[in-house]
Design a protein around this motif. Structure first.
Motif, mmCIF file in Angstrom:
data_model
loop_
_atom_site.group_PDB
_atom_site.id
_atom_site.type_symbol
_atom_site.label_atom_id
_atom_site.label_comp_id
_atom_site.label_asym_id
_atom_site.label_seq_id
_atom_site.Cartn_x
_atom_site.Cartn_y
_atom_site.Cartn_z
ATOM 1 N N THR A 1 -24.411 -9.218 -4.251
ATOM 2 C CA THR A 1 -25.320 -10.014 -5.095
ATOM 3 C C THR A 1 -24.947 -11.492 -5.120
ATOM 4 O OG1 THR A 1 -24.059 -9.821 -7.182
ATOM 5 C CG2 THR A 1 -25.603 -8.048 -6.683
ATOM 6 N N TYR A 2 -23.890 -11.853 -4.390
ATOM 7 C CA TYR A 2 -23.403 -13.245 -4.461
ATOM 8 C C TYR A 2 -24.496 -14.252 -4.107
ATOM 9 C CZ TYR A 2 -20.438 -17.340 -3.620
ATOM 10 O OH TYR A 2 -19.872 -18.592 -3.645
ATOM 11 N N GLY A 3 -25.320 -13.933 -3.133
ATOM 12 C CA GLY A 3 -26.358 -14.852 -2.688
ATOM 13 C C GLY A 3 -27.685 -14.691 -3.422
ATOM 14 N N THR A 4 -27.664 -14.036 -4.576
ATOM 15 C CA THR A 4 -28.918 -13.866 -5.328
ATOM 16 C C THR A 4 -28.882 -14.690 -6.616
ATOM 17 O OG1 THR A 4 -28.132 -11.930 -6.545
ATOM 18 C CG2 THR A 4 -29.236 -11.516 -4.462
ATOM 19 N N ARG A 5 -30.025 -15.249 -6.975
ATOM 20 C CA ARG A 5 -30.108 -16.042 -8.201
ATOM 21 C C ARG A 5 -30.219 -15.169 -9.443
ATOM 22 N NH1 ARG A 5 -34.266 -20.604 -5.895
ATOM 23 N NH2 ARG A 5 -35.493 -18.741 -5.485
ATOM 24 N N SER A 6 -30.818 -13.980 -9.259
ATOM 25 C CA SER A 6 -30.890 -13.058 -10.391
ATOM 26 C C SER A 6 -31.022 -11.637 -9.858
ATOM 27 C CB SER A 6 -32.062 -13.396 -11.316
ATOM 28 O OG SER A 6 -33.278 -13.165 -10.640
ATOM 29 N N VAL A 7 -30.610 -10.696 -10.678
ATOM 30 C CA VAL A 7 -30.674 -9.282 -10.313
ATOM 31 C C VAL A 7 -31.406 -8.545 -11.424
ATOM 32 C CG1 VAL A 7 -29.322 -7.180 -9.962
ATOM 33 C CG2 VAL A 7 -28.535 -9.340 -8.983
ATOM 34 N N ARG A 8 -32.431 -7.787 -11.028
ATOM 35 C CA ARG A 8 -33.232 -7.045 -12.001
ATOM 36 C C ARG A 8 -32.836 -5.573 -11.992
ATOM 37 N NH1 ARG A 8 -37.538 -7.899 -9.420
ATOM 38 N NH2 ARG A 8 -38.038 -5.781 -8.798
ATOM 39 N N GLN A 9 -32.605 -5.048 -10.796
ATOM 40 C CA GLN A 9 -32.282 -3.622 -10.659
ATOM 41 C C GLN A 9 -31.443 -3.402 -9.401
ATOM 42 O OE1 GLN A 9 -35.225 -0.574 -9.234
ATOM 43 N NE2 GLN A 9 -35.104 0.132 -11.343
ATOM 44 N N ILE A 10 -30.517 -2.475 -9.507
ATOM 45 C CA ILE A 10 -29.693 -2.106 -8.344
ATOM 46 C C ILE A 10 -29.876 -0.623 -8.089
ATOM 47 C CG2 ILE A 10 -27.296 -1.736 -7.585
ATOM 48 C CD1 ILE A 10 -26.674 -4.385 -9.121
ATOM 49 N N LYS A 11 -30.159 -0.300 -6.831
ATOM 50 C CA LYS A 11 -30.302 1.109 -6.470
ATOM 51 C C LYS A 11 -29.426 1.360 -5.251
ATOM 52 C CE LYS A 11 -33.650 4.668 -5.523
ATOM 53 N NZ LYS A 11 -35.027 5.099 -5.452
ATOM 54 N N ALA A 12 -28.558 2.333 -5.335
ATOM 55 C CA ALA A 12 -27.691 2.618 -4.190
ATOM 56 C C ALA A 12 -27.568 4.118 -4.016
ATOM 57 C CB ALA A 12 -26.330 1.971 -4.383
ATOM 58 N N ARG A 13 -27.520 4.524 -2.759
ATOM 59 C CA ARG A 13 -27.488 5.942 -2.428
ATOM 60 C C ARG A 13 -26.441 6.140 -1.353
ATOM 61 N NH1 ARG A 13 -31.079 10.282 -2.700
ATOM 62 N NH2 ARG A 13 -31.214 11.533 -0.812
ATOM 63 N N ARG A 14 -25.481 6.980 -1.621
ATOM 64 C CA ARG A 14 -24.431 7.271 -0.645
ATOM 65 C C ARG A 14 -24.594 8.709 -0.182
ATOM 66 N NH1 ARG A 14 -19.509 5.973 1.513
ATOM 67 N NH2 ARG A 14 -17.787 7.445 1.317
ATOM 68 N N PRO A 32 -25.220 17.712 6.687
ATOM 69 C CA PRO A 32 -26.597 17.277 6.410
ATOM 70 C C PRO A 32 -27.428 17.111 7.678
ATOM 71 C CG PRO A 32 -25.030 15.469 6.056
ATOM 72 C CD PRO A 32 -24.222 16.712 6.260
ATOM 73 N N GLU A 33 -26.755 16.846 8.805
ATOM 74 C CA GLU A 33 -27.490 16.586 10.055
ATOM 75 C C GLU A 33 -28.290 17.808 10.498
ATOM 76 O OE1 GLU A 33 -24.297 17.078 9.826
ATOM 77 O OE2 GLU A 33 -23.610 18.381 11.455
ATOM 78 N N LEU A 34 -27.901 19.012 10.024
ATOM 79 C CA LEU A 34 -28.637 20.214 10.425
ATOM 80 C C LEU A 34 -30.052 20.231 9.861
ATOM 81 C CD1 LEU A 34 -25.921 23.021 10.282
ATOM 82 C CD2 LEU A 34 -26.779 21.747 12.255
ATOM 83 N N GLU A 35 -30.287 19.429 8.812
ATOM 84 C CA GLU A 35 -31.663 19.318 8.318
ATOM 85 C C GLU A 35 -32.209 17.920 8.562
ATOM 86 O OE1 GLU A 35 -32.950 21.372 4.922
ATOM 87 O OE2 GLU A 35 -31.195 22.672 4.832
ATOM 88 N N GLY A 36 -31.626 17.242 9.540
ATOM 89 C CA GLY A 36 -32.154 15.933 9.932
ATOM 90 C C GLY A 36 -31.848 14.803 8.965
ATOM 91 N N ILE A 37 -30.854 15.030 8.093
ATOM 92 C CA ILE A 37 -30.519 13.987 7.117
ATOM 93 C C ILE A 37 -29.375 13.137 7.666
ATOM 94 C CG2 ILE A 37 -29.602 13.560 4.787
ATOM 95 C CD1 ILE A 37 -30.903 16.403 4.146
ATOM 96 N N GLU A 38 -29.618 11.824 7.777
ATOM 97 C CA GLU A 38 -28.593 10.912 8.269
ATOM 98 C C GLU A 38 -27.690 10.485 7.123
ATOM 99 O OE1 GLU A 38 -29.163 7.812 11.736
ATOM 100 O OE2 GLU A 38 -30.810 7.737 10.300
ATOM 101 N N THR A 39 -26.383 10.460 7.388
ATOM 102 C CA THR A 39 -25.472 9.960 6.362
ATOM 103 C C THR A 39 -25.467 8.437 6.388
ATOM 104 O OG1 THR A 39 -23.556 9.961 7.827
ATOM 105 C CG2 THR A 39 -24.008 11.998 6.619
ATOM 106 N N GLY A 40 -25.130 7.832 5.263
ATOM 107 C CA GLY A 40 -25.102 6.374 5.200
ATOM 108 C C GLY A 40 -24.949 5.895 3.775
ATOM 109 N N ASP A 41 -24.644 4.596 3.648
ATOM 110 C CA ASP A 41 -24.645 3.937 2.344
ATOM 111 C C ASP A 41 -25.866 3.028 2.325
ATOM 112 O OD1 ASP A 41 -22.071 4.986 1.516
ATOM 113 O OD2 ASP A 41 -21.183 3.595 2.960
ATOM 114 N N PHE A 42 -26.744 3.233 1.362
ATOM 115 C CA PHE A 42 -28.009 2.496 1.306
ATOM 116 C C PHE A 42 -28.049 1.733 -0.015
ATOM 117 C CE2 PHE A 42 -28.344 6.457 3.632
ATOM 118 C CZ PHE A 42 -28.864 6.055 4.857
ATOM 119 N N ILE A 43 -27.987 0.425 0.079
ATOM 120 C CA ILE A 43 -27.902 -0.395 -1.129
ATOM 121 C C ILE A 43 -29.119 -1.314 -1.213
ATOM 122 C CG2 ILE A 43 -26.550 -2.172 -2.331
ATOM 123 C CD1 ILE A 43 -24.065 -1.026 -0.798
#
Lengths: 359, 359
Positions: B148-161, B270-281
């Motif tokens: 968030t360093y380069g943001t002027r304001s933050v309204r909502q954060i959503k992250a999925r690991r 998870p890959e057996l059902e086509g789900i890719e692992t990752g960190d999504f922010i």
């Protein structure tokens, strides 16, 4: 309140003033300009309906003497030499300095003597000096370093920042060699008028020193991005066969092997040739890590935000010239900025000042 | 040399010892275990051909008294209550503490009294205590704050690991409710045996305090991930219709509006059902920022690396209980660890100790 003076009222300087005015715990006490806007109220400069009550003045000494700011944000030059005098004036009035001058993000390699001079002066006068911005300062250096936190070892770092130059002004278009023939571009690079990105000679040493990667030399290349389609903006009209921008890259080699590879192709309207903008960071080591920020972290807004968001860390740091790698983890601030001064572990006990001091 | 003791010789503790042994400027001076491996040379434990010359001992006081480490890395529990006594012992011998106990990453909300107790003790004895790890400690909190360093304001954060549980052992499979019927899973959640991820009640307050986002309450949900295919590992054989893991999420609300949303679906293969692992922010604010790390930052290796990589910052910090947000920007270290102690801005003057001290 944290008293801040904005020095420089160009695009970046105005954006910084606008952000400062919206933040809690911060009082804008002055604005310094050279010519443009001098004498005008900053509300006028920002297109507000009402005046803010702060006029842009061109006598920096007078502003600093009268307002005694805690920190001055300098947005007047890309180069260390372009901010030396101004840092000296801030030091005289005991004000910390945050600058978006690209070279100041990590000035030790390109300007070792001036860096020492700034550091000595800062320590003598008890002020903190920091260069920051989105790039250099964050996306292609301190963020990359942070992303290696979960790795046991790093062998090679490759990062590519693809952006769109369309929002920028005439100076940027000229520095990036937009709208030229291939020959004109190459001639401009040879003559030094087209220099591409200012920051690789800061970002590479910053990463390398942080992680402890050694390199023997840095090779920079600047190549024209030739457009195959028409790209038209308010400022330039690029026909097929003309340059749309500059693909600038820098590679740090160790025994002939690339250790850090940074690429920053900058062009007008890349989407017209199906090129997506983004920050693409690949860390090769144990383990590898592949990071994509799409679209790219915005350069202009991001630099404005970084200069403001880092105020608490700068106020809490010991005197001297610092880089982002010396700061506690930076972040956006939505509440009162004063809550974040002297808050962190280092900060809590390392603080050198009380806010609102008057000398 | 920086003298380090590894306390705990389970998977994580052994991984940390192995990494420490490879790093320059660090000397492993002792290893403490409860039962497993006690009496064995750590080289034996790590599958080396030759002994290292350090035996795992179960008398912690004896090890600390004889070796006087600069820092102890504690890998014995996920909970503040599970490391209180050990921190007390380290404090008695003046050793800084780095722990991968998840709750210690930001213990202030779930264990306010114990946090105060640790902070007071640490200050009294002049030691630094830090909880770290990949999650909590980095990916779903301090990295998000940094982004968030380069943001002027933050309204909502959503992250999925999204990760794969396959490499983990039996305890993790049980805690995540793998290989059960839906009824057994729900029964296990009600009974507290299936608790999913330990870390949301650390990560959410860490982000919120850093950025200054307010919230009224945190709602956690734990739902079964039902497999539609067969998923077979050495430890479990999941048939279609059985649980493959636990989808655990936590949402911080402000006036009914979600402000921070963290999701951590953990399952086997998870890959057996086509789900890719990752960190999504995803950061929603001014501007938005969308970050993808694919595959996800590895949990096990990452936690090992983080506990070792943060040693210089911990050694350089003033006494007290700290969090990652108090540390200067963390990173991998490839050269001598001693180069990084007292190096940063805060660190340089805030340092409380010389290395190799003997009391």
């Amino acid at each position: 309140m944290i008293k801040v003076v904005g020095w420089g009222v160009g695009n970046m300087g105005r954006g910084i003033l606008e952000m400062l005015l919206k933040k809690k715990g911060i009082e804008v006490v002055g604005a310094i300009g050279r010519r443009t806007g001098v004498g005008k109220d900053i509300g006028d400069l920002l297109g507000y309906d009402n005046p803010v009550g702060i006029k842009v003045e061109n006598d920096a000494e007078k502003v600093l003497a009268e307002t005694r700011p805690d920190v001055v944000i300098l947005s007047i030059s890309s180069y260390v030499r372009g901010v030396m005098d101004e840092i000296g004036i801030c030091a005289r009035y005991g004000a910390d300095v945050i600058t978006i001058a690209e070279e100041m993000a990590y000035p030790y390699r390109t300007e070792p003597e001036l860096s020492m001079e700034i550091d000595s002066l800062a320590k003598e006068k008890g002020i903190t000096v920091l260069g920051t911005g989105v790039n250099p300062g964050f996306v292609l250096d301190s963020l990359i370093a942070a992303l290696t936190y979960g790795t046991r070892s790093v062998r090679q770092i490759k990062a590519r920042r693809v952006n769109d130059l369309s929002p920028y002004g005439r100076t940027v278009m000229e520095e990036q060699g937009v709208g030229l023939s291939e020959e004109e571009f190459l001639e401009g690079v040879r003559g030094g008028r087209i220099h591409g990105h200012v920051g690789f000679l800061q970002s590479i040493p910053m990463i390398a020193d942080a992680i402890g990667l050694e390199y023997d030399e840095i090779i920079e290349t600047r190549e024209p991005i030739m457009s195959t389609v028409e790209r038209r903006t308010d400022l330039v009209d690029i026909l097929p066969g003309m340059t749309a921008g500059c693909s600038h890259s820098a590679v740090a080699f160790r025994n002939g092997v690339p250790v850090i590879i940074l690429e920053h192709p900058q062009q007008v309207m890349p989407e017209l040739e199906g090129i997506e903008t983004g920050d693409f960071i690949d860390i090769f080591g144990d383990p590898d890590l592949h990071v994509v920020i799409r679209p790219e972290t915005p350069g202009g807004i991001g630099t404005i935000a970084s200069a403001v968001n880092i105020i608490p860390q700068v106020l809490s740091s010991p005197p001297g010239l610092h880089s982002m790698m010396d700061m506690s983890i930076p972040h956006c601030i939505m509440d009162d900025f004063r809550n974040h001064v002297n808050k962190g572990g280092y900060i809590r006990e390392g603080a050198k000042r009380d806010l609102g001091k008057d000398t």
